[in-house]
Design a protein around this motif. Structure first.
Motif, short mmCIF file in Angstrom:
data_model
loop_
_atom_site.label_atom_id
_atom_site.label_comp_id
_atom_site.label_asym_id
_atom_site.label_seq_id
_atom_site.Cartn_x
_atom_site.Cartn_y
_atom_site.Cartn_z
N ILE A 1 0.87 -1.17 0.00
CA ILE A 1 0.00 0.00 0.00
C ILE A 1 0.91 1.22 0.00
N VAL A 2 0.71 2.09 -1.00
CA VAL A 2 1.51 3.32 -1.09
C VAL A 2 0.56 4.51 -0.95
N TRP A 3 0.76 5.28 0.11
CA TRP A 3 -0.05 6.48 0.32
C TRP A 3 0.34 7.53 -0.70
N THR A 4 -0.63 8.05 -1.43
CA THR A 4 -0.38 9.05 -2.47
C THR A 4 -1.07 10.37 -2.12
N GLY A 5 -1.47 10.53 -0.88
CA GLY A 5 -2.29 11.66 -0.49
C GLY A 5 -1.59 12.81 0.20
N ASN A 6 -0.26 12.85 0.18
CA ASN A 6 0.43 14.00 0.77
C ASN A 6 0.23 15.19 -0.15
N GLU A 7 -0.49 16.18 0.33
CA GLU A 7 -0.80 17.35 -0.50
C GLU A 7 0.12 18.52 -0.17
N GLY A 8 1.29 18.22 0.38
CA GLY A 8 2.29 19.25 0.63
C GLY A 8 2.69 19.42 2.07
N THR A 9 1.78 19.11 2.99
CA THR A 9 2.10 19.28 4.41
C THR A 9 1.95 17.98 5.19
N GLY A 10 1.85 16.87 4.51
CA GLY A 10 1.70 15.60 5.20
C GLY A 10 0.45 15.59 6.06
N THR A 11 0.58 15.06 7.24
CA THR A 11 -0.57 14.97 8.15
C THR A 11 -0.52 16.07 9.21
N ALA A 12 -0.07 17.25 8.81
CA ALA A 12 -0.01 18.39 9.74
C ALA A 12 -1.39 18.74 10.28
N SER A 13 -2.44 18.45 9.51
CA SER A 13 -3.80 18.65 10.01
C SER A 13 -4.70 17.55 9.45
N TYR A 14 -5.79 17.28 10.16
CA TYR A 14 -6.71 16.21 9.76
C TYR A 14 -7.29 16.46 8.38
N ARG A 15 -7.58 17.67 8.04
CA ARG A 15 -8.18 18.00 6.75
C ARG A 15 -7.13 18.33 5.68
N GLY A 16 -5.86 18.30 6.04
CA GLY A 16 -4.82 18.74 5.14
C GLY A 16 -4.18 17.66 4.27
N TYR A 17 -4.75 16.47 4.26
CA TYR A 17 -4.19 15.41 3.43
C TYR A 17 -5.30 14.57 2.82
N SER A 18 -4.98 13.93 1.72
CA SER A 18 -5.91 13.04 1.04
C SER A 18 -5.74 11.62 1.57
N ARG A 19 -6.79 10.88 1.55
CA ARG A 19 -6.75 9.47 1.99
C ARG A 19 -6.38 8.53 0.85
N SER A 20 -5.99 9.06 -0.29
CA SER A 20 -5.70 8.25 -1.47
C SER A 20 -4.47 7.37 -1.29
N HIS A 21 -4.56 6.20 -1.87
CA HIS A 21 -3.44 5.26 -1.86
C HIS A 21 -3.56 4.35 -3.08
N VAL A 22 -2.51 3.60 -3.33
CA VAL A 22 -2.50 2.63 -4.42
C VAL A 22 -2.17 1.27 -3.81
N ILE A 23 -2.95 0.26 -4.18
CA ILE A 23 -2.72 -1.11 -3.76
C ILE A 23 -1.94 -1.78 -4.88
N GLN A 24 -0.79 -2.33 -4.55
CA GLN A 24 0.07 -2.92 -5.56
C GLN A 24 0.41 -4.36 -5.21
N GLY A 25 0.67 -5.13 -6.23
CA GLY A 25 1.12 -6.50 -6.08
C GLY A 25 1.95 -6.89 -7.27
N LYS A 26 2.96 -7.68 -7.05
CA LYS A 26 3.87 -8.06 -8.12
C LYS A 26 3.10 -8.69 -9.29
N GLY A 27 3.28 -8.08 -10.47
CA GLY A 27 2.67 -8.61 -11.67
C GLY A 27 1.18 -8.32 -11.82
N LYS A 28 0.63 -7.43 -10.99
CA LYS A 28 -0.79 -7.14 -11.03
C LYS A 28 -1.04 -5.67 -11.34
#
Length: 160
Positions: free
Chosen positions: A12-39
């Motif tokens: 699981i790779v978090w892709t939701g850092n919108e510039g300030t990481g988790t500095a605030s609850y509303r300041g980041y996206s919950r987006s991520h990518v689920i990856q697996g070898k060959g998938k």
């Protein structure tokens, strides 16, 4: 026969850092990518109720999909072994999750609603009974701590 041990790996790779990481609850996206070898990667997020992206899969939907797919795979295998010819299968699975006052939650139930179409002349009673066996065999359903039930609808394709 000795038990077999199976291993599974996902990344699981978090892709939701919108510039300030988790500095605030509303300041980041919950987006991520689920990856697996060959998938192919799967775009994920949290449920929209928890500030997630409604266009991405959330963990609750993926759990429900896993239960549905596991049941389907066992069911089709059991039908093939029993000589019951399935020509179409779809499931409109539904799950219910209860969120407590503190924010923690858990699934309270899942209902699988497979709609199965059998080849002309197939044994409908046997086809219905095999749903019970599939439920008993499903690895995912056997691993969760909430009830998973099924309400199959089985019909036979019209004769040509």
């Amino acid at each position: 026969m000795a038990d077999k041990l199976h291993h599974y790996n996902v990344k699981i790779v978090w892709t939701g850092n919108e510039g300030t990481g988790t500095a605030s609850y509303r300041g980041y996206s919950r987006s991520h990518v689920i990856q697996g070898k060959g998938k192919q990667p799967i775009d994920g997020s949290s449920d929209p109720s928890f500030r997630g992206d409604p266009t991405r899969w959330n963990p609750e939907e993926l759990l429900l999909a896993s239960l549905s797919a596991c049941h389907k795979l066992w069911y089709l295998s059991l039908c093939a072994e029993a000589g019951v010819v399935v020509v179409a299968y779809e499931d409109d699975a539904q799950g219910e999750m209860v969120e407590g006052a503190g924010g923690a939650g858990q699934f309270s139930s899942v209902v699988l609603r497979p709609k199965v179409i059998l080849a002309c002349g197939a044994d409908v009673e046997k086809a219905v009974a095999l749903h019970h066996k599939a439920h008993e065999m499903c690895f995912i359903a056997r691993s969760v701590n909430f009830p998973v039930s099924h309400a199959p609808e089985v019909s036979v394709e019209p004769s040509a």
